[in-house]
Design an enzyme around this catalytic site. Structure first.
Site, PDB file in Angstrom:
ATOM      1  N   HIS A  12       0.807  -1.226   0.000  1.00 40.89           N
ATOM      2  CA  HIS A  12       0.000   0.000   0.000  1.00 40.89           C
ATOM      3  C   HIS A  12       0.839   1.274   0.000  1.00 40.89           C
ATOM      4  CE1 HIS A  12      -3.544  -2.240  -0.398  1.00 40.89           C
ATOM      5  NE2 HIS A  12      -3.214  -3.005   0.617  1.00 40.89           N
ATOM      6  N   ARG A  47       0.153  -8.341  -8.286  1.00 42.20           N
ATOM      7  CA  ARG A  47      -1.189  -8.745  -8.740  1.00 42.20           C
ATOM      8  C   ARG A  47      -1.242  -8.756 -10.255  1.00 42.20           C
ATOM      9  NH1 ARG A  47      -5.325  -8.456  -4.533  1.00 42.20           N
ATOM     10  NH2 ARG A  47      -6.753  -8.837  -6.241  1.00 42.20           N
ATOM     11  N   ARG A  51      -2.079  -3.402  -9.824  1.00 40.96           N
ATOM     12  CA  ARG A  51      -2.690  -2.181  -9.262  1.00 40.96           C
ATOM     13  C   ARG A  51      -1.763  -1.457  -8.291  1.00 40.96           C
ATOM     14  NH1 ARG A  51      -7.381  -4.750  -5.407  1.00 40.96           N
ATOM     15  NH2 ARG A  51      -7.939  -5.763  -7.352  1.00 40.96           N
ATOM     16  N   THR A 103      -7.115  -9.695  -0.979  1.00 35.39           N
ATOM     17  CA  THR A 103      -7.234 -11.154  -1.111  1.00 35.39           C
ATOM     18  C   THR A 103      -8.303 -11.644  -0.138  1.00 35.39           C
ATOM     19  OG1 THR A 103      -4.877 -11.108  -1.542  1.00 35.39           O
ATOM     20  CG2 THR A 103      -5.872 -13.266  -1.247  1.00 35.39           C
TER      21      THR A 103
HETATM   22  N1  PXP Z   1      -0.690 -12.156   3.671  1.00 37.32           N
HETATM   23  C1  PXP Z   1      -1.234 -12.334   2.446  1.00 37.32           C
HETATM   24  C2  PXP Z   1      -1.095 -13.670   1.797  1.00 37.32           C
HETATM   25  C3  PXP Z   1      -1.886 -11.277   1.773  1.00 37.32           C
HETATM   26  O1  PXP Z   1      -2.418 -11.472   0.552  1.00 37.32           O
HETATM   27  C4  PXP Z   1      -1.930 -10.014   2.400  1.00 37.32           C
HETATM   28  C5  PXP Z   1      -2.543  -8.857   1.679  1.00 37.32           C
HETATM   29  O2  PXP Z   1      -1.864  -8.611   0.504  1.00 37.32           O
HETATM   30  C6  PXP Z   1      -1.334  -9.871   3.659  1.00 37.32           C
HETATM   31  C7  PXP Z   1      -0.751 -10.954   4.289  1.00 37.32           C
HETATM   32  C8  PXP Z   1      -1.314  -8.559   4.389  1.00 37.32           C
HETATM   33  O3  PXP Z   1      -2.622  -8.199   4.718  1.00 37.32           O
HETATM   34  P1  PXP Z   1      -2.891  -6.746   5.331  1.00 37.32           P
HETATM   35  O4  PXP Z   1      -2.462  -5.743   4.307  1.00 37.32           O
HETATM   36  O5  PXP Z   1      -4.358  -6.767   5.585  1.00 37.32           O
HETATM   37  O6  PXP Z   1      -2.070  -6.640   6.586  1.00 37.32           O
END
Ligand code: PXP
Length: 239
Positions: A12, A47, A51, A103
């Site tokens: 992000h 991805r 994105r 996801t």
């Molecule tokens: N683990 C996996 C396999 C994910 O797909 C994600 C999100 O991309 C994360 C961990 C991290 O999730 P979050 O951004 O909600 O902490």
């Protein structure tokens, strides 16, 4: 028992960059700060729709990271090709739907054994440790073991979204799955939707190797970094 490790997902930070099509924030710098703060690895999700993370980010970070690169991706030839070229330390195979915000579910490894087998084998052959992102469900853990994946990552999204009795059920499911996975010889990671507020109860789960956490850390970084960023701009305009 080893202390639980932290993998910092920097997707992000790239979301913010892509929103403007600019070259900041610099992901290599963000990753280096996370590593300096003690992160045990850096996670990024290439991805299909690109994105946030771009192919060039994966190549560049492969050169700059000083800890482990954990590349998340769907079992799709377009992204598997990048993983076979970049040789990340770890690849976490995730399900992916273009329209989803994030996801949303675990990988149906049990239902896709034959499709996953060649990808897992090709990654293992180059020395990349494969992880499967699955719901806390014995069938999926059996499938990971059958595929010879050394790691699973338990999807904590249902836990993160639950409250009341459901929260206890989801936590019990994660405990049970971690114990079952460890008994199968799998290393067990967990992640998705984890925050400072909800991570605590997971620390009582024995056998957890790494927590992969992204969105809440990037969001928190904005809060804790805002004062410094505003001061820097004020200093610039008052020069
Ligand atoms: N683990 C996996 C396999 C994910 O797909 C994600 C999100 O991309 C994360 C961990 C991290 O999730 P979050 O951004 O909600 O902490």
């Amino acid at each position: 028992m080893q202390p639980i490790k932290l993998g910092v997902n920097i997707d992000h930070a790239a979301t913010l960059r892509q929103a403007r099509g600019v070259d900041y924030p610099d992901l290599a710098e963000i990753a280096a700060i996370a590593e300096k703060a003690g992160a045990h690895g850096i996670t990024l999700h290439l991805r299909e729709d690109r994105r946030h993370i771009q192919d060039a980010d994966v190549y560049r970070l492969r050169k700059t990271l000083t800890t482990r690169m954990n590349l998340e991706m769907a079992n799709n030839p377009d992204v598997v090709r990048v993983a076979l070229d970049v040789v990340p330390d770890e690849v976490c195979l995730v399900p992916e739907r273009r329209q989803e915000l994030t996801t949303e579910g675990g990988l149906d490894a049990a239902g896709q054994l034959e499709a996953l087998r060649p990808t897992v084998a090709a990654l293992a052959a180059q020395g990349t440790q494969v992880s499967l992102f699955v719901a806390p469900d014995r069938r999926q853990l059996d499938a990971a073991a059958a595929l010879g994946a050394p790691y699973v990552e338990l999807h904590t999204g249902a836990y993160a979204n639950a409250s009341g009795d459901a929260l206890k059920r989801e936590l019990d499911a994660l405990h049970e799955a971690a114990a079952y996975g460890a008994a199968l010889g799998l290393k067990v990671n967990a992640g998705h939707g984890l925050t400072l507020a909800n991570v605590g109860p997971l620390l009582d789960i024995p056998n957890l190797d790494t927590l992969n956490i992204g969105h809440s850390i990037i969001a928190h970084a904005l809060t804790v970094g805002m004062e410094q960023a505003v001061r820097a701009m004020l200093a610039a305009i008052r020069r």
